[in-house]
Design a protein around this motif. Structure first.
Motif, PDB file in Angstrom:
ATOM      1  N   SER A  97       9.934   7.343   5.261  1.00  0.00           N
ATOM      2  CA  SER A  97       9.997   8.205   6.440  1.00  0.00           C
ATOM      3  C   SER A  97      10.963   7.652   7.475  1.00  0.00           C
ATOM      4  O   SER A  97      11.747   8.394   8.078  1.00  0.00           O
ATOM      5  CB  SER A  97       8.594   8.342   7.045  1.00  0.00           C
ATOM      6  OG  SER A  97       8.623   9.169   8.169  1.00  0.00           O
ATOM      7  N   SER A  98      10.943   6.342   7.678  1.00  0.00           N
ATOM      8  CA  SER A  98      11.858   5.704   8.624  1.00  0.00           C
ATOM      9  C   SER A  98      13.313   5.884   8.195  1.00  0.00           C
ATOM     10  O   SER A  98      14.186   6.209   9.001  1.00  0.00           O
ATOM     11  CB  SER A  98      11.516   4.219   8.743  1.00  0.00           C
ATOM     12  OG  SER A  98      12.455   3.554   9.551  1.00  0.00           O
ATOM     13  N   LEU A 137       5.473   4.894   2.113  1.00  0.00           N
ATOM     14  CA  LEU A 137       5.767   6.185   2.754  1.00  0.00           C
ATOM     15  C   LEU A 137       6.364   5.980   4.146  1.00  0.00           C
ATOM     16  O   LEU A 137       7.283   6.704   4.546  1.00  0.00           O
ATOM     17  CB  LEU A 137       4.503   7.043   2.844  1.00  0.00           C
ATOM     18  CG  LEU A 137       3.977   7.576   1.519  1.00  0.00           C
ATOM     19  CD1 LEU A 137       2.615   8.246   1.718  1.00  0.00           C
ATOM     20  CD2 LEU A 137       4.968   8.539   0.893  1.00  0.00           C
ATOM     21  N   ASP A 138       5.857   4.993   4.881  1.00  0.00           N
ATOM     22  CA  ASP A 138       6.398   4.704   6.214  1.00  0.00           C
ATOM     23  C   ASP A 138       7.860   4.277   6.131  1.00  0.00           C
ATOM     24  O   ASP A 138       8.684   4.688   6.950  1.00  0.00           O
ATOM     25  CB  ASP A 138       5.571   3.621   6.922  1.00  0.00           C
ATOM     26  CG  ASP A 138       4.190   4.113   7.333  1.00  0.00           C
ATOM     27  OD1 ASP A 138       3.954   5.340   7.331  1.00  0.00           O
ATOM     28  OD2 ASP A 138       3.336   3.251   7.641  1.00  0.00           O
ATOM     29  N   LYS A 139       8.200   3.440   5.141  1.00  0.00           N
ATOM     30  CA  LYS A 139       9.584   2.995   4.968  1.00  0.00           C
ATOM     31  C   LYS A 139      10.498   4.168   4.626  1.00  0.00           C
ATOM     32  O   LYS A 139      11.593   4.304   5.164  1.00  0.00           O
ATOM     33  CB  LYS A 139       9.688   1.937   3.851  1.00  0.00           C
ATOM     34  CG  LYS A 139       9.177   0.591   4.222  1.00  0.00           C
ATOM     35  CD  LYS A 139      10.189  -0.130   5.066  1.00  0.00           C
ATOM     36  CE  LYS A 139       9.776  -1.572   5.253  1.00  0.00           C
ATOM     37  NZ  LYS A 139      10.711  -2.290   6.084  1.00  0.00           N
ATOM     38  N   GLU A 186       0.862  -1.182   0.000  1.00  0.00           N
ATOM     39  CA  GLU A 186       0.000   0.000   0.000  1.00  0.00           C
ATOM     40  C   GLU A 186       0.901   1.235   0.000  1.00  0.00           C
ATOM     41  O   GLU A 186       2.006   1.202   0.555  1.00  0.00           O
ATOM     42  CB  GLU A 186      -0.886   0.012   1.249  1.00  0.00           C
ATOM     43  CG  GLU A 186      -1.918  -1.100   1.291  1.00  0.00           C
ATOM     44  CD  GLU A 186      -2.948  -0.958   0.176  1.00  0.00           C
ATOM     45  OE1 GLU A 186      -3.359   0.179  -0.119  1.00  0.00           O
ATOM     46  OE2 GLU A 186      -3.320  -1.989  -0.405  1.00  0.00           O
ATOM     47  N   PRO A 187       0.435   2.336  -0.598  1.00  0.00           N
ATOM     48  CA  PRO A 187       1.245   3.567  -0.597  1.00  0.00           C
ATOM     49  C   PRO A 187       1.717   3.978   0.799  1.00  0.00           C
ATOM     50  O   PRO A 187       2.851   4.418   0.965  1.00  0.00           O
ATOM     51  CB  PRO A 187       0.301   4.608  -1.208  1.00  0.00           C
ATOM     52  CG  PRO A 187      -0.596   3.810  -2.101  1.00  0.00           C
ATOM     53  CD  PRO A 187      -0.791   2.495  -1.383  1.00  0.00           C
ATOM     54  N   GLN A 188       0.874   3.806   1.806  1.00  0.00           N
ATOM     55  CA  GLN A 188       1.264   4.214   3.159  1.00  0.00           C
ATOM     56  C   GLN A 188       2.427   3.382   3.687  1.00  0.00           C
ATOM     57  O   GLN A 188       3.289   3.890   4.397  1.00  0.00           O
ATOM     58  CB  GLN A 188       0.075   4.136   4.124  1.00  0.00           C
ATOM     59  CG  GLN A 188       0.365   4.774   5.472  1.00  0.00           C
ATOM     60  CD  GLN A 188       0.751   6.247   5.357  1.00  0.00           C
ATOM     61  OE1 GLN A 188       0.068   7.038   4.711  1.00  0.00           O
ATOM     62  NE2 GLN A 188       1.869   6.636   5.970  1.00  0.00           N
ATOM     63  N   GLN A 189       2.479   2.097   3.329  1.00  0.00           N
ATOM     64  CA  GLN A 189       3.592   1.254   3.748  1.00  0.00           C
ATOM     65  C   GLN A 189       4.899   1.763   3.147  1.00  0.00           C
ATOM     66  O   GLN A 189       5.932   1.789   3.812  1.00  0.00           O
ATOM     67  CB  GLN A 189       3.365  -0.200   3.318  1.00  0.00           C
ATOM     68  CG  GLN A 189       2.244  -0.904   4.055  1.00  0.00           C
ATOM     69  CD  GLN A 189       2.000  -2.278   3.473  1.00  0.00           C
ATOM     70  OE1 GLN A 189       1.463  -2.407   2.372  1.00  0.00           O
ATOM     71  NE2 GLN A 189       2.394  -3.311   4.214  1.00  0.00           N
TER      72      GLN A 189
END
Length: 142
Positions: free
Chosen positions: A124-125, A120-122, A115-118
């Motif tokens: 961002s991390s 983005l989370d990576k 998913e796009p949020q996954q």
């Protein structure tokens, strides 16, 4: 005289990037994360070539590239050192490189089952690790 800092990078034989580019990218990331701080002495060309079991000319090419980018500086008779960071690119060139990097990332992950949020989370991390090391370098020293 400063001690030589070990360079913690790995060469991936299956990587599509040339070996010298893998070295450039690895050292750039080590500098960005604070693992190779300003003033840190790098291994000699031969020393890093032996560590990575590659040709010394490949390491020399990578070191030359990093020096031309302003990340390393040669000190006559002493070796190569991580230099004080300075932005050599104008804002338009920085924006162009950011756009290219984002497009490359999107192309690489477009057909992965995330998913796009996954994603983005990576990202961002990963960026958080850079921000943390930058804060540690500029933070208060007791």
């Amino acid at each position: 005289m400063s001690d030589i800092k070990a360079v913690n990078i790995h060469i991936a034989p299956g990587d599509t990037r040339p070996i010298f580019k893998q070295i450039v990218d690895g050292i750039r990331m080590e500098i960005a994360c604070g693992n190779l701080p300003v003033g840190c002495k790098l291994p000699s060309v031969r020393g890093l070539a032996m560590q990575l079991t590659i040709n010394a000319n490949t390491v020399a090419k990578a070191y030359n590239e990093l020096t031309s980018q302003g990340l390393l500086e040669a000190r006559q008779g002493l070796g190569l050192f991580v230099s004080q960071p300075r932005q050599q690119l104008n804002l338009a060139e920085q924006q162009k490189r950011l756009d290219n990097a984002v497009q490359t990332l999107v192309n690489q992950v477009a057909y992965l089952d995330f998913e796009p949020q996954q994603i983005l989370d990576k990202v961002s991390s990963a960026l958080g690790k850079l921000a943390t090391s930058s804060k540690n370098e500029t933070g208060n020293h007791e």
